[in-house]
Structures are given as structure tokens and as C-alpha cells.
Design an enzyme around this catalytic site. Structure first.
Site, PDB file in Angstrom:
ATOM      1  N   ASP A   1       0.345   4.932  -0.539  1.00 55.83           N
ATOM      2  CA  ASP A   1       0.084   6.161  -0.411  1.00 55.83           C
ATOM      3  C   ASP A   1       0.555   7.454  -1.670  1.00 55.83           C
ATOM      4  O   ASP A   1       1.961   7.518  -1.202  1.00 55.83           O
ATOM      5  CB  ASP A   1      -0.108   7.143   1.171  1.00 55.83           C
ATOM      6  CG  ASP A   1      -1.038   6.368   1.715  1.00 55.83           C
ATOM      7  OD1 ASP A   1      -2.155   6.413   1.126  1.00 55.83           O
ATOM      8  OD2 ASP A   1      -0.751   5.512   2.564  1.00 55.83           O
TER       9      ASP A   1
ATOM     10  N   HIS B   1       1.072  -1.284   0.158  1.00 59.06           N
ATOM     11  CA  HIS B   1      -0.512   0.241   0.200  1.00 59.06           C
ATOM     12  C   HIS B   1       1.015   0.672   0.014  1.00 59.06           C
ATOM     13  O   HIS B   1       1.469   1.672   0.722  1.00 59.06           O
ATOM     14  CB  HIS B   1      -1.203   0.075   0.990  1.00 59.06           C
ATOM     15  CG  HIS B   1      -2.153   1.257   0.887  1.00 59.06           C
ATOM     16  ND1 HIS B   1      -3.174   1.580   0.099  1.00 59.06           N
ATOM     17  CD2 HIS B   1      -1.750   1.919   2.354  1.00 59.06           C
ATOM     18  CE1 HIS B   1      -3.651   1.918   0.391  1.00 59.06           C
ATOM     19  NE2 HIS B   1      -2.796   2.854   1.655  1.00 59.06           N
TER      20      HIS B   1
ATOM     21  N   ASP C   1      -8.240   1.900   1.274  1.00 61.22           N
ATOM     22  CA  ASP C   1      -8.116   2.895   2.493  1.00 61.22           C
ATOM     23  C   ASP C   1      -8.949   3.207   2.774  1.00 61.22           C
ATOM     24  O   ASP C   1      -8.443   4.874   3.571  1.00 61.22           O
ATOM     25  CB  ASP C   1      -6.846   2.732   2.476  1.00 61.22           C
ATOM     26  CG  ASP C   1      -6.357   3.989   3.794  1.00 61.22           C
ATOM     27  OD1 ASP C   1      -6.444   2.829   4.641  1.00 61.22           O
ATOM     28  OD2 ASP C   1      -5.110   4.590   3.334  1.00 61.22           O
TER      29      ASP C   1
ATOM     30  N   HIS D   1      -6.824   9.617  -1.378  1.00 62.43           N
ATOM     31  CA  HIS D   1      -7.555   9.016   0.266  1.00 62.43           C
ATOM     32  C   HIS D   1      -6.528   9.750   0.932  1.00 62.43           C
ATOM     33  O   HIS D   1      -7.235  10.057   2.197  1.00 62.43           O
ATOM     34  CB  HIS D   1      -7.829   8.258   0.603  1.00 62.43           C
ATOM     35  CG  HIS D   1      -6.819   7.196   0.154  1.00 62.43           C
ATOM     36  ND1 HIS D   1      -6.278   6.177  -0.941  1.00 62.43           N
ATOM     37  CD2 HIS D   1      -5.782   6.640   1.863  1.00 62.43           C
ATOM     38  CE1 HIS D   1      -5.202   5.329  -0.615  1.00 62.43           C
ATOM     39  NE2 HIS D   1      -4.976   5.927   0.864  1.00 62.43           N
TER      40      HIS D   1
END
Length: 979
Positions: A33, A31, A146, A416
Site C-alpha cells: 500500500d 501487496h 484491493d 485506494h
């Protein structure tokens, strides 16, 4: 005895287990970001580039291994700047074999609460276009693990993009508990009440309580669980490759403990699902930057489990999402249907309602939406220019490069932890820098695309209408002269109004009435003068209002208000202002013949910043530790009665200090009739006091039972009934408002429209609260360590449109009004123009996008794959235009506008050029809709959520019929001088 039937059909192989062990699909992932705590550049340097390099190398060493790649921004940066030729060859082979699978495929994993429909589609299209152009693949599965809550719009868009299945994780904690208990974490979602089931339904998997991470903090493994590569280090990777908290390696001494831990977790998760197939995500945030150590430990662990599968009751295999969902699909089970419901708001525990981010970093939210609107307008201008002047002086490559830069920046901030305002300050600065820089480049493109003006006295402005509707509206041009007269491109005077600006700078607002056809621009000549027109008089067609000021007044007892009312009116409404409070008192809907008591004031929630004293508010979370209090002690008012607009300026004070300001512009009709059915309100707030969250409270006499309706990403309206909770009821009844929110009774509807996202709630009957700004600090170590306390000292200036109307008239006002607010006319301070034919769609259809993507792939899939195999690299395709048209209305929402509507695309687009061919495509353009085949899923009869809607056909003669809420995507080819 266990019988496993394995069909070796490459990446589509599946093993069917009968009466045997649980089958665990181990899905390796990282993951990453695109922002949050570290900038994109910092993340690329510290770990992201290493993820793709090392994963590519390790997958190429063992055919059993798999990996899913999600966000395309990091992958594209690695592919274009860091990947070696060997890496690129390996990736192409892995993609062909299906062992490296691109899931989701957007530039980012976009937020689902505060993002706009336009921008969700843009970022998805950008990623999908790159993947199809580069590899010939089209993602079929989402990985939305997420975002902070799940919208009902997202599954609809993913279905239209061609996805087979949708995967989410963050839903309300108590709801997830019940879904797990009842084995209802998987269902078929039909997010729209209007679309046909086949168009929109999508199988949805909600991750269990462990979410997208594998177990960590195992006592026997340095407390790092299955993360043998440890914890990433910033800013530089360690030179010796030794990272903090690297788990103990899998050896004869540790393998049994690892195996038992993994098996226990698989069985626990398996108990919450209906099939024997368990998705076991292996990875978490910032993982696999050393894929070698990861796989070299997991390989023997999985071998051990499979060797002992009879006694352990589990088999394990590396898998992609396709392999997992294919196994679930093959189970043949019937599934519950979830209809037009979302998973908002989202809470992680009773006092942690993730509703604060709906309003966090208001400036960034406004900047992102403004950049999106500029991009949309510029894209359509480039299409018109390119079709009419294919060999014109503006270089195609130059213009496309700048448009692509803004597409990238607007896509990036949809992450997000981007537009949500949940990032660290330096990451917000990165988003803003990218948006500002790219927007400047596109402004240069716009100036170049508009032909230079004929020589003439005085400055010119160009006003461009980016909508495919004819409009008559008012634009505001800021000037530094106290007087100006305005003339159109034929030398005729234009109705205008000039007045001192409400801003501190010595500027003036010049309001100009403009009438434009769809996608048309017009030139206006300004004749400026340093000699002002007398207050309350006209100079030519320009009027200069005389302002009336009212002394500061404080809020008084209810029985002492409403005695001295001052009307402000147009042909649609009468607004009454109370001279005893300087506040709005009531609105009369003159068409509906109803007067409603309405007041608007700033209120504030005081936040707790000490974790030892109770729940806190931060970037993400809103916690109302006490009821809101009035934020002001007194209000000053000034009214400027005009002939184009009448402006009411209210300034709110507390103990001598400024709290905020509200400027409401009531448009006047340029000709007879009710033309202006809303009021523009511009707010100015900040800097706030620390630990303050300010709302605009609109209180009315409407009997609403605390029920409100908010939009879902600008696509559809969602009914929100007030709910009571043992804890945190105020915060858990806030919802995102991206474009619109309204309250209503049995006769009237009060609507607020917004050009950026806010949080909105109804805490009392007839009341609507919009959270406009937040400034917070707390001593939670996690927030302090990552600088996530939201000490936002900015000045924010959001715009709302307010409308009151009958229930019958409202849908046309708010559906079209929300689009008009998002796409206001573009005013360019120089340039000229040659008259062009308008492009006009029926009033219930919206031209969602008109652009030249520049992709160099063939529309025919087989041909494109041949080109890829031959290594052919074509130049950008400037002949292919991407167009989307959306039906704005739900089925049954309006007696006329909710009907399917047929249009002749060739006729509609004559204002752009002569259409020679049209191809209907999937939402992101990568599929021919005739070739798009999505999996169908069995559903329980009568389980609800059935959609409706009309046909989906492109007839001969370029006719297309668009049903309620449909979004139709086309490639359009125009004739140019070279064809």
C-alpha cells in the site's frame, strides 16, 4: 495417461494438459500500500526496498522463479535510490526474459469509486511512461485486487491503454458467492454503452473468496501459512533477520502437510472456474521482503507436488499473469458478456457496507481534486509557453521538475487507501504535505509563465481559462478593501460586485464578470479604495448590494409553510424562499415553464461506536443504526441582492451551537438571455459532534421511485435503482458521486454537480442525500490499533452546483457543467499577459489534457529498444506534446451533441502554434495505435452488453472524427523557431 505438450518459447511458453491434473499457476507477489497505515517513507525503510532487492536476487538464481510488480511508486523509489548497479542489470535481464512482469503499471493501485477520470489516467500514464522509458515494456494486464468495489470506467480505460485482461477481487459478498457457484467469475466486460466492442471489451477475472492471498493461519506452521518470511516489523527490520510468525520450514516432516493444504486449496478454487487452469496468488500484504526464505521453501514444496501429481491431481508452476491468461485464452472457450454495469457499492457482510469512505476525509478529497485542476491548467500553460517561446527565460528543466512533482503527488493520493480517506491520520498528513508542497511549486511555474504586467497603477490579476471552450462566467477575487473597481486590459470598466465575505475574516468578495476564449488569459486592473460604496448603489461599474437579514426560524408544521415566499430570480430560474422557515421552498424552471417544490436541509445519522452494542461506522463502513434526524433547530438567513450575483446565506443552529452554513449564489445575466443555468452552493460544516455523519437532504416533489443516476468517475452516468435488503438497506443504497448525480421524473431533472467526491443516495421518492462530512470513533481493536477510527474534527467547505431543467436540456447542462466546475478559471494575483489566440473545440468535445510529459523515448518502438540496448540516455523531449480529446456525450443522449464530430487538429491548435505532425497513441501514450493488438475473446451469442459507436480514424490533413464517449490520445509536434 497424461500428455503434456510444452513449447519452450521463453516467457510465452505454455503447456496444454489433456485429461490430466489441474494446472496451478503460482503467481508470487507482494501487496504494498502506497500509504494506508504507514507513510511511504516508513514502508520503504521497513520492507518495500527489501522486497525488490531480495526478489531481484532470488529470481536471478533460478530460472523457474517469477514475480509480478504492481505499484510503480515503490519500485521507482527503489530503482532511483536503493537499487545497486548489479540490481539494475539483473532487473533489465529479468524483464527481458519475462520472469519479472510489471502488471497494472500505474504509480498506485487507484481507488475505483471516488477517483476522477483525469486522475486515473494521470497516475496510469506516469507509471507507464517510466516503464516504457526505462525498460521498453508496456503492461498488458491489470491487478486491481484491493479497491473497494469495481467501476465500469476502469476496464474501459485499461482496454484503451492496451491491456489484454483485467483482474479484480472486491465485489459484493453475496454476488461473489453466486459467481463462484455458477462458475461465472470470468467474463468479457464492455463497460461503455457507446464505444465499439473492439475498442473497450476486456476479459475480466474476479478473484474467488480467498482474494489475492494464499492460505494463512495453518495450525502446523506457526499459524502463518505460506509466509515463511513471517510478519513485517516497523519501524526497523530486525537486525538478525528473524521476523515474528515465520512459518515452519518445508522439511521431510512438514512437506506432506504443506502439499496437501496447497493442493486442497487449489482444487477448491479450481471448482469455481471453467478451465483447468487455476491462478494461485502466492503472497499478501507486505510479503517477500525476504524472498530467499520464501523461494527456498516453496521450491521443494512445488517439486514434491509435481513429483506426486498423479496421486494429488495437481501440477504447479511459478507464473506471471501473462502466462496464466495466455493459457486461459488458448482454451478457446466462449465467455459471458457483462455490459455497462459496475460492482458498486461493495459489502463484505450484511452489516458492513463499504459506502462510508465515499465521504471520509472530505478535506483531502477536495485538496486532491484542486491540485489536479491546478496541474491541468499549468500543463497547458507550459505547452503554450514552450511552443511560442522555446528559448524564453523560464528554464524548461525547472518548470518540468515542478510539474512532475505535482504529477507524482496527485498520482500518489489516488491510491485506494489515500483519496478514499481510509488511511491513518499521519498518512493523511503525508498526502497533504506532498500535495501542498508540489502545488506551491507549480504556482511558481504559473506565475513565471505569465509575462510581467506593464507598469500601471494598482494591483493586477490574471484570469486564465483552462478549458478549450469560450466562456463567460463570474470569478471571485478576495480583497481586504471594501471597494474596488475593475478594468480590462484595454482600460474598459468591467461589471463587478463587492460585498462582505461570509467568512469570519475581515475580507470582501469581489465578483467579476469575465469573458475568455479557450486556453486564454486576460489581465484585469483592480483599483482598491478604503471608502466603501453605499449599500445598494453603484460606484462606476461595481455594485455594492445591501443585505437583508431574517431572524432565526425553526422548522414548522407543513400546513404553516409556503405562505410568505420571497423570490430570488434570474432569466433562467426563480427560487422561492420561505420566510417562515428561512429554507428553500421551490424552484421554477423558466425555460421549461415548471415549478417544483424543493427544500434543502442538513440531516444527520448518529453512528454507534461500541462494537458490543451492534454494527459500527468507521473510515470504510457506513452503518445507519437509525433513520437520519434533522441536524438543526433553527435557521438564520441573509439575502444580498446583486447585479452580478444574488447570494443567499443560511446558517443552521442547534441549541445555540452552529451546525453548518450554506451560501447559494444565483448568477445574474451579464447581458440579455438565460446564461446562468445553475446555482453555486458553498457549504461549511464542522467540527462535528463525535459519531455524526451529516448529509445534505434535497427533497423535491419529483416522482422518482427512489431511483437516482450517479457518475462513474466523471466518465459516464450509472442508473441506481433502490434495492431493499434484510439488513442495512440505507447504507447499501449509497453510491459514489465523483462529479454528478441527478433524480428525474417524466418532465424534469434535478442535478447536483460536485468538485470533490461524496456519497449520495435516494432514500425516498424525489429525494437526494449527499453525505458531506463524517466524524467517528469506535472501540474495535483493529481500528484502534491502526488509528483508523476517523476522528476527523476538520472544517469542510465543499461546493455543489444545483440545476433544474427539462429532460431535453439537462444533458448539455450537466455534461459540460461538471467539466466547468472541475476546471474553473485560474485567478493569479500578479502577472500580465500578451493576447493569445483562443483554442476552441466544439461544445461536445473536451480537451482532457495538453501537456509536455518530457519522456525521452522514441515514438518508434524498434528504435526505442535499440536505444535501450545501446545504453543511450536522451534528455527530456520538450518538443512532444501529449493531447487527449474526449467526446462528452453518450450515443443517443442528445439529438445534436451525441453525434460524432470531426475536427481539424491543425486548425484547432493554431492558437498554440503551427502543427507539423500528429501521431495517434494509446491512452497512456506508449503504443502507436496502428501497432496495438489486443487479444480477442470468444463470447456467447446474444449475451448482451454490446457497445456501439463510430469510427476511429486519423485522416490526411489532420482531420479526426471522434465518436460518442471516445477518448483519443495524440502526440502533437509543433513548429518552433528552431525547426
Amino acid at each position: 495417461m497424461v500428455v503434456n505438450l510444452c513449447l519452450p518459447t521463453g516467457w510465452m511458453s505454455a503447456c496444454a494438459a489433456q485429461d490430466g491434473p489441474i494446472r496451478a499457476f503460482v503467481v508470487p507477489h507482494s501487496h504494498m500500500d502506497v500509504g494506508w497505515v504507514y507513510t511511504v517513507q516508513e514502508s520503504m525503510h521497513a520492507y518495500a526496498a527489501n522486497v525488490y532487492s531480495s526478489v531481484t536476487e532470488e529470481l536471478s538464481r533460478d530460472a523457474r522463479r517469477r514475480f509480478i510488480a504492481v505499484e510503480q511508486e515503490f519500485f521507482r523509489l527503489w530503482w532511483e535510490t536503493a537499487a545497486t548497479d548489479t540490481h539494475q542489470r539483473q532487473v533489465r535481464q529479468l524483464v527481458k526474459e519475462g520472469r519479472l512482469e510489471f502488471v497494472l503499471g500505474g504509480q498506485v493501485m487507484h481507488d475505483e469509486a471516488v477517483t476522477d477520470l483525469d486522475d486515473q489516467i494521470l497516475q496510469l500514464t506516469e507509471g507507464h511512461g517510466f516503464l516504457y522509458e526505462t525498460f521498453g515494456v508496456r503492461p498488458r494486464f491489470s491487478w486491481h485486487v484491493d479497491p473497494f468495489g469495481a467501476s465500469a470506467t476502469t476496464p474501459v480505460l485499461f482496454a484503451l491503454a492496451g491491456f489484454h485482461a483485467h483482474l479484480i477481487s472486491r465485489v459484493d459478498y453475496d454476488l461473489k458467492d453466486s459467481l463462484q457457484r455458477d462458475k461465472r467469475l470470468q467474463f468479457v466486460w464492455r463497460g461503455s454503452p457507446s464505444l465499439r466492442d473492439q475498442q473497450q471489451e476486456i476479459f475480466t477475472h474476479v478473484m474467488d473468496q480467498f482474494s489475492y492471498c494464499s492460505p494463512s493461519h495453518l495450525a502446523f506452521s506457526n499459524s502463518s501459512g505460506f509466509y515463511w518470511n513471517g510478519v513485517v516489523v516497523f519501524p526497523d527490520p530486525p537486525a538478525d533477520g528473524v521476523y515474528p510468525n515465520m512459518s515452519l520450514p518445508v522439511t521431510e516432516a512438514t512437506v506432506q502437510a504443506y502439499a496437501q493444504t496447497m493442493v486442497d486449496n487449489i482444487k477448491l478454487r479450481g471448482a469455481w472456474f471453467r478451465t483447468d487452469h487455476v491462478l494461485w496468488p502466492w503472497g499478501c500484504d507486505k510479503q517477500f521482503y525476504n524472498a530467499s526464505v520464501q523461494f527456498s521453501n516453496m521450491d521443494p514444496l512445488m517439486d514434491y507436488i509435481n513429483h506426486h501429481s498423479q496421486e494429488l491431481g495437481v501440477t504447479v508452476q511459478y507464473a506471471t499473469l501473462r502466462e496464466y491468461f495466455h493459457a486461459v485464452h488458448q482454451s478457446g472457450l466462449s465467455w459471458d458478456v457483462r455490459g455497462n454495469e459496475d460492482f458498486l457499492p461493495y459489502s463484505t457482510e450484511p452489516n458492513q457496507a463499504w459506502t462510508g469512505f465515499y465521504a471520509s476525509r472530505n478535506v483531502l478529497k477536495g485538496l486532491a481534486r484542486g491540485a489536479s485542476s491546478l496541474l491541468r491548467a499549468a500543463e497547458a500553460l507550459f505547452v503554450r509557453y514552450r511552443v511560442s517561446l522555446p528559448d524564453g527565460p523560464v528554464a524548461n528543466d525547472w518548470a518540468l521538475a515542478r510539474l512532475r512533482a505535482l504529477r507524482w503527488a496527485v498520482s500518489e493520493v489516488q491510491h485506494h487507501d489515500g483519496i478514499t480517506g481510509t488511511e491513518a491520520p499521519r498518512v493523511e498528513q503525508m498526502y497533504q504535505q506532498h500535495l501542498h508542497q508540489a502545488a506551491r511549486g507549480v504556482e511558481e511555474v504559473v506565475a513565471a509563465l505569465l509575462p510581467l504586467p506593464h507598469r500601471g497603477p494598482g494591483p493586477h490579476v490574471i484570469v486564465y481559462n483552462p478549458l478549450a471552450w469560450n466562456i463567460t462566467t463570474v470569478v471571485n477575487v478576495t480583497v481586504t478593501f471594501p471597494m474596488a473597481t475593475v478594468f480590462d486590459d484595454e482600460g474598459r470598466p468591467v461589471a463587478a460586485q463587492i460585498q462582505r465575505s461570509a467568512q469570519p475574516a475581515l475580507t470582501y468578495d469581489l465578483f467579476v464578470v469575465v469573458t475568455l476564449g479557450g486556453l486564454q488569459h486576460r489581465k484585469y486592473l483592480l483599483r482598491l479604495s478604503r471608502t466603501p460604496c453605499g449599500p445598494g448603489s453603484s460606484c462606476g461599474a461595481t455594485y455594492a448590494p445591501a443585505g437583508v437579514r431574517f431572524e432565526a426560524r425553526g422548522p414548522g408544521p407543513a400546513q404553516e409553510t409556503g405562505r410568505r415566499l420571497l423570490p430570488v430570480l434570474n432569466d433562467c430560474h426563480t427560487l422561492m424562499f420561505d420566510q417562515d422557515t428561512n429554507l428553500l421552498h421551490s424552484i421554477t424552471d423558466r425555460l421549461g415553464n415548471r415549478t417544483v417544490l424543493v427544500s434543502q436541509e442538513f440531516w444527520e445519522y448518529r453512528a454507534n461506536g461500541d462494537v458490543g452494542a451492534g454494527p459500527i461506522s468507521d473510515n470504510y463502513v457506513f452503518t445507519a443504526v437509525a433513520p437520519a434526524v434533522r441536524a438543526h433547530r433553527a435557521v438564520r438567513m441573509e439575502i444580498l441582492p446583486g447585479r452580478v450575483v444574488t447570494e443567499v446565506r443560511q446558517t443552521f443552529y442547534r441549541w445555540g451551537s452552529l451546525v453548518g452554513a450554506l451560501a447559494a449564489a444565483v448568477g445574474r445575466a451579464a447581458r440579455e438571455g438565460c446564461l446562468v443555468q445553475r446555482f453555486m452552493q458553498r457549504y461549511s460544516l464542522g467540527p462535528l459532534e463525535l459519531n455524526t455523519e451529516v448529509v445534505l437532504r434535497t427533497a423535491t416533489a419529483l416522482r422518482t421511485n427512489r431511483t437516482l443516476v450517479t457518475d462513474g468517475n466523471g466518465y459516464q452516468m450509472m442508473r441506481r435503482e433502490h434495492r431493499d435488503f434484510p439488513n442495512n438497506t440505507v447504507a447499501r443504497n449509497f453510491y459514489p458521486m465523483v462529479r454528478a448525480a441527478y433524480i428525474e421524473d417524466d418532465r424534469s431533472r434535478l442535478v447536483l454537480l460536485s468538485e470533490r467526491a461524496h456519497g449520495v443516495s435516494s432514500q425516498a421518492s424525489g429525494q437526494l442525500e449527499v453525505m458531506l462530512h463524517r466524524r467517528l470513533w469506535n472501540n474495535l481493536p483493529w481500528n484502534r490499533d491502526y488509528n483508523l477510527t476517523l476522528n476527523d474534527s476538520s472544517l469542510v467547505q465543499p461546493v455543489l452546483w444545483l440545476a433544474l431543467s427539462s429532460l431535453a436540456a439537462s444533458p448539455r447542462l450537466h455534461q459540460r457543467g461538471a467539466v466547468e466546475l472541475q476546471n474553473r478559471p485560474l485567478v493569479v494575483a500578479s502577472g500580465g499577459g500578451v493576447p493569445v489566440r483562443p483554442v476552441v473545440l466544439p461544445p461536445n468535445l473536451h480537451l482532457l489534457s495538453l501537456s509536455i510529459p518530457g519522456w525521452n523515448y522514441s515514438s518508434q518502438h524498434a528504435c526505442h529498444l535499440l536505444h535501450l540496448d545501446s545504453g543511450r540516455s536522451d534528455k527530456p523531449d520538450y518538443e512532444r506534446v501529449l493531447m487527449r480529446i474526449m467526446h462528452l456525450f453518450e450515443e443517443g443522449e442528445d439529438p445534436e451533441f451525441s453525434k460524432p464530430v470531426s475536427v481539424d487538429l491543425k486548425e484547432v491548435l493554431l492558437g498554440v502554434g503551427e502543427v507539423r505532425a500528429v501521431e495517434e497513441r494509446s491512452l497512456t501514450g506508449t503504443w502507436d495505435v496502428q501497432e496495438l493488438d489486443r487479444w480477442t475473446w470468444n463470447t456467447h451469442p446474444g449475451s448482451g452488453g454490446s457497445g456501439r459507436g463510430g469510427g476511429h480514424t486519423l485522416d490526411q490533413g489532420f482531420n479526426v472524427t471522434i465518436a460518442p464517449k471516445e477518448i483519443r490520445t495524440f502526440f502533437v509536434h509543433f513548429r518552433t523557431s528552431g525547426l
